[in-house]
Design a protein around this motif. Structure first.
Motif, PDB file in Angstrom:
ATOM      1  N   GLN A 171     -28.024 -45.507  36.567  1.00 53.41           N
ATOM      2  CA  GLN A 171     -26.896 -45.515  35.618  1.00 53.41           C
ATOM      3  C   GLN A 171     -26.647 -44.074  34.740  1.00 53.41           C
ATOM      4  O   GLN A 171     -27.594 -43.506  34.410  1.00 53.41           O
ATOM      5  CB  GLN A 171     -26.613 -46.598  34.632  1.00 53.41           C
ATOM      6  CG  GLN A 171     -27.481 -46.788  33.560  1.00 53.41           C
ATOM      7  CD  GLN A 171     -27.269 -48.029  32.686  1.00 53.41           C
ATOM      8  OE1 GLN A 171     -27.012 -49.009  33.234  1.00 53.41           O
ATOM      9  NE2 GLN A 171     -27.272 -47.850  31.560  1.00 53.41           N
ATOM     10  N   GLN A 330     -17.374 -41.721  34.701  1.00 58.91           N
ATOM     11  CA  GLN A 330     -17.680 -42.977  35.532  1.00 58.91           C
ATOM     12  C   GLN A 330     -16.975 -43.141  36.754  1.00 58.91           C
ATOM     13  O   GLN A 330     -17.788 -43.289  37.795  1.00 58.91           O
ATOM     14  CB  GLN A 330     -17.761 -44.109  34.581  1.00 58.91           C
ATOM     15  CG  GLN A 330     -18.421 -45.288  35.224  1.00 58.91           C
ATOM     16  CD  GLN A 330     -19.971 -45.098  34.976  1.00 58.91           C
ATOM     17  OE1 GLN A 330     -20.653 -45.080  33.996  1.00 58.91           O
ATOM     18  NE2 GLN A 330     -20.769 -45.190  36.383  1.00 58.91           N
ATOM     19  N   ASP A 331     -15.817 -42.975  36.672  1.00 64.39           N
ATOM     20  CA  ASP A 331     -14.930 -43.360  37.834  1.00 64.39           C
ATOM     21  C   ASP A 331     -15.147 -42.161  38.848  1.00 64.39           C
ATOM     22  O   ASP A 331     -15.350 -42.611  40.149  1.00 64.39           O
ATOM     23  CB  ASP A 331     -13.464 -43.041  37.221  1.00 64.39           C
ATOM     24  CG  ASP A 331     -12.514 -43.355  38.446  1.00 64.39           C
ATOM     25  OD1 ASP A 331     -12.848 -44.171  39.507  1.00 64.39           O
ATOM     26  OD2 ASP A 331     -11.433 -42.688  38.439  1.00 64.39           O
ATOM     27  N   TYR A 333     -18.019 -40.176  39.160  1.00 64.67           N
ATOM     28  CA  TYR A 333     -19.446 -40.393  39.639  1.00 64.67           C
ATOM     29  C   TYR A 333     -19.328 -41.643  40.521  1.00 64.67           C
ATOM     30  O   TYR A 333     -20.143 -41.393  41.766  1.00 64.67           O
ATOM     31  CB  TYR A 333     -20.088 -40.845  38.415  1.00 64.67           C
ATOM     32  CG  TYR A 333     -21.698 -40.817  38.977  1.00 64.67           C
ATOM     33  CD1 TYR A 333     -22.583 -40.243  39.109  1.00 64.67           C
ATOM     34  CD2 TYR A 333     -22.152 -42.310  38.844  1.00 64.67           C
ATOM     35  CE1 TYR A 333     -23.977 -40.161  39.283  1.00 64.67           C
ATOM     36  CE2 TYR A 333     -23.477 -42.775  39.252  1.00 64.67           C
ATOM     37  CZ  TYR A 333     -24.216 -41.350  39.456  1.00 64.67           C
ATOM     38  OH  TYR A 333     -25.680 -41.704  39.919  1.00 64.67           O
ATOM     39  N   ASP A 334     -18.778 -42.687  40.518  1.00 61.67           N
ATOM     40  CA  ASP A 334     -19.019 -43.902  41.389  1.00 61.67           C
ATOM     41  C   ASP A 334     -18.309 -43.509  42.623  1.00 61.67           C
ATOM     42  O   ASP A 334     -18.877 -43.711  43.511  1.00 61.67           O
ATOM     43  CB  ASP A 334     -18.238 -45.172  40.749  1.00 61.67           C
ATOM     44  CG  ASP A 334     -18.915 -45.713  39.283  1.00 61.67           C
ATOM     45  OD1 ASP A 334     -20.109 -45.143  39.131  1.00 61.67           O
ATOM     46  OD2 ASP A 334     -18.264 -46.449  38.716  1.00 61.67           O
ATOM     47  N   HIS A 335     -17.090 -43.052  42.661  1.00 54.95           N
ATOM     48  CA  HIS A 335     -16.427 -42.666  43.926  1.00 54.95           C
ATOM     49  C   HIS A 335     -17.279 -41.644  44.522  1.00 54.95           C
ATOM     50  O   HIS A 335     -17.470 -41.417  45.784  1.00 54.95           O
ATOM     51  CB  HIS A 335     -15.065 -42.119  43.480  1.00 54.95           C
ATOM     52  CG  HIS A 335     -13.968 -42.261  44.774  1.00 54.95           C
ATOM     53  ND1 HIS A 335     -12.867 -42.656  44.652  1.00 54.95           N
ATOM     54  CD2 HIS A 335     -14.239 -42.031  46.041  1.00 54.95           C
ATOM     55  CE1 HIS A 335     -12.221 -42.586  45.802  1.00 54.95           C
ATOM     56  NE2 HIS A 335     -13.150 -42.245  46.678  1.00 54.95           N
ATOM     57  N   THR A 337     -20.411 -40.613  44.427  1.00 53.06           N
ATOM     58  CA  THR A 337     -21.730 -41.113  45.053  1.00 53.06           C
ATOM     59  C   THR A 337     -21.543 -42.099  46.017  1.00 53.06           C
ATOM     60  O   THR A 337     -22.219 -42.301  47.107  1.00 53.06           O
ATOM     61  CB  THR A 337     -22.730 -41.520  43.945  1.00 53.06           C
ATOM     62  OG1 THR A 337     -21.938 -42.577  43.427  1.00 53.06           O
ATOM     63  CG2 THR A 337     -22.984 -40.449  42.963  1.00 53.06           C
ATOM     64  N   GLY A 338     -20.306 -42.905  46.090  1.00 53.66           N
ATOM     65  CA  GLY A 338     -20.129 -43.808  46.993  1.00 53.66           C
ATOM     66  C   GLY A 338     -20.000 -42.996  48.286  1.00 53.66           C
ATOM     67  O   GLY A 338     -20.213 -43.438  49.400  1.00 53.66           O
ATOM     68  N   THR A 343     -21.210 -45.543  51.063  1.00 50.31           N
ATOM     69  CA  THR A 343     -20.648 -46.955  50.791  1.00 50.31           C
ATOM     70  C   THR A 343     -18.987 -46.923  50.678  1.00 50.31           C
ATOM     71  O   THR A 343     -18.441 -48.057  50.457  1.00 50.31           O
ATOM     72  CB  THR A 343     -21.323 -47.461  49.776  1.00 50.31           C
ATOM     73  OG1 THR A 343     -20.975 -46.608  48.429  1.00 50.31           O
ATOM     74  CG2 THR A 343     -22.923 -47.825  49.971  1.00 50.31           C
TER      75      THR A 343
END
Length: 354
Positions: A171, A330-331, A333-335, A337-338, A343
């Motif tokens: 995280q 965060q938004d 980063y999540d997208h 790295t997805g 994923t």
């Protein structure tokens, strides 16, 4: 460099490590790519060989005069698939660096194929833990034995691989930065916009200074007036100002980061307003004081996004977003790295699957 890559098999293979315990850049895989350059034949003898020490002359030009450039990218595992993120961009930028240091350029297509062959051979080294990846380091340096300040005649080109753990262990974690107002990183017309070894050597003393003062990274200002924000550590930098995403405009001394470029494209795709502009340090400080600057984060290959929770500006500390990870960081980063790990859908055609 010809199309046929010779492969020399190792007599024995290394034991795979527990990647969660591996310190970045300390463990290397079984094989490496190599090629040599001469004026008569260009890039020749491309080969994948067992990882080994290089044998060079003590008078190698690259040691003494700095003709040495590199790149950094990663391979990711998604089940049985190995994914690469925009590797063509890295080889394009490698050629930009080579051209700036008067070094012979590579064939980008041939280099990509060489990388694919190397990754296919080493696919078992690509880890599958959260945030883990296989770091890829192409590098080229002058190896001519000649103590003279001119472009060398001969060069070595290698690609080595290193399994790495997740930068934050799963995280995001805010970091602290110190605004450097003594040393400078680069000036327009210099080599700050390419990936050459000397850029990073010149940054180490300021990094040590920041660490001694209790900060993890350095915020670099422009090299002329020292009043405009440029980079943070070895990363590009972003700000969220009044719900808009702001990043310093490329000016010839700021590295054109592939992560930077991709984040801008992703953010616009997601509906964020993105602006590239010259950013005065005084304006940044005012924004921290009045709350219009709500998030700050760095971007680069290693961390993707590195949130900044505390900043020292000329001796005065400012806390950013209560030293918490912001919603925009965060938004994105999540997208991002997805997409890297396969994923989430890749609407941009960034991913190469092996």
């Amino acid at each position: 460099m010809g199309q046929t890559i010779q492969i020399e098999k190792a007599n024995s293979l290394k034991e795979k490590p527990d990647v969660s315990t591996v310190k970045f850049g300390t463990v290397f895989t079984d094989y490496m790519f190599t090629s040599d350059y001469t004026p008569e034949h260009g890039w020749e003898e491309p080969a994948i060989v067992p990882y080994k020490n290089l044998e060079i002359s003590p008078a190698a030009n690259g040691i003494h005069y700095g003709q040495s450039v590199f790149e950094g990218l990663k391979a990711y595992r998604n089940g049985e698939d190995i994914l690469l993120f925009r590797p063509d961009e890295n080889f394009k930028r490698l050629n930009t660096s080579l051209e700036r240091l008067a070094m012979p350029k590579i064939n980008e297509e041939t280099s990509l194929n060489a990388l694919y062959e190397l990754i296919k051979l080493e696919r078992d080294w690509v880890p599958d833990g959260p945030g883990q990846s296989l770091y890829i380091r192409p590098f080229i340096f002058a190896d001519e034995a000649f103590l003279g300040v001119r472009s060398a005649r001969t060069y070595k080109y290698n690609i080595i691989l290193s399994p790495v753990a997740g930068y934050y262990g799963g995280q995001l974690d805010p970091t602290s930065i110190y605004v450097e107002d003594d040393y400078v990183r680069a000036v327009r017309g210099g080599v700050g916009d390419i990936k050459c070894a000397g850029n990073y050597a010149a940054s180490i003393l300021a990094q040590q200074k920041a660490a001694e003062l209790g900060y993890e990274q350095v915020l670099w200002l422009d090299g002329v007036e020292q009043k405009y924000v440029e980079e943070v550590g070895s990363m590009n930098i972003f700000f969220v100002r009044n719900n808009e995403l702001i990043t310093p405009k490329l000016n010839g001394s700021i590295l054109s980061g592939i992560t930077r470029k991709s984040l801008i494209q992703l953010a616009e795709y997601k509906g964020y307003t993105v602006k590239e502009e010259r950013i005065l340090l005084d304006d940044l400080r005012d924004g921290l004081r009045d709350g219009s600057i709500s998030e700050i984060f760095g971007s680069g290959t290693a961390a993707v996004i590195s949130p900044i929770g505390r900043m020292n500006v000329h001796g005065e500390d400012y806390v950013v977003n209560d030293n918490q990870v912001g919603p925009v960081a965060q938004d994105l980063y999540d997208h991002y790295t997805g997409i890297q790990y396969g994923t989430l859908e890749d609407p941009f055609g960034w991913i190469v699957k092996l």
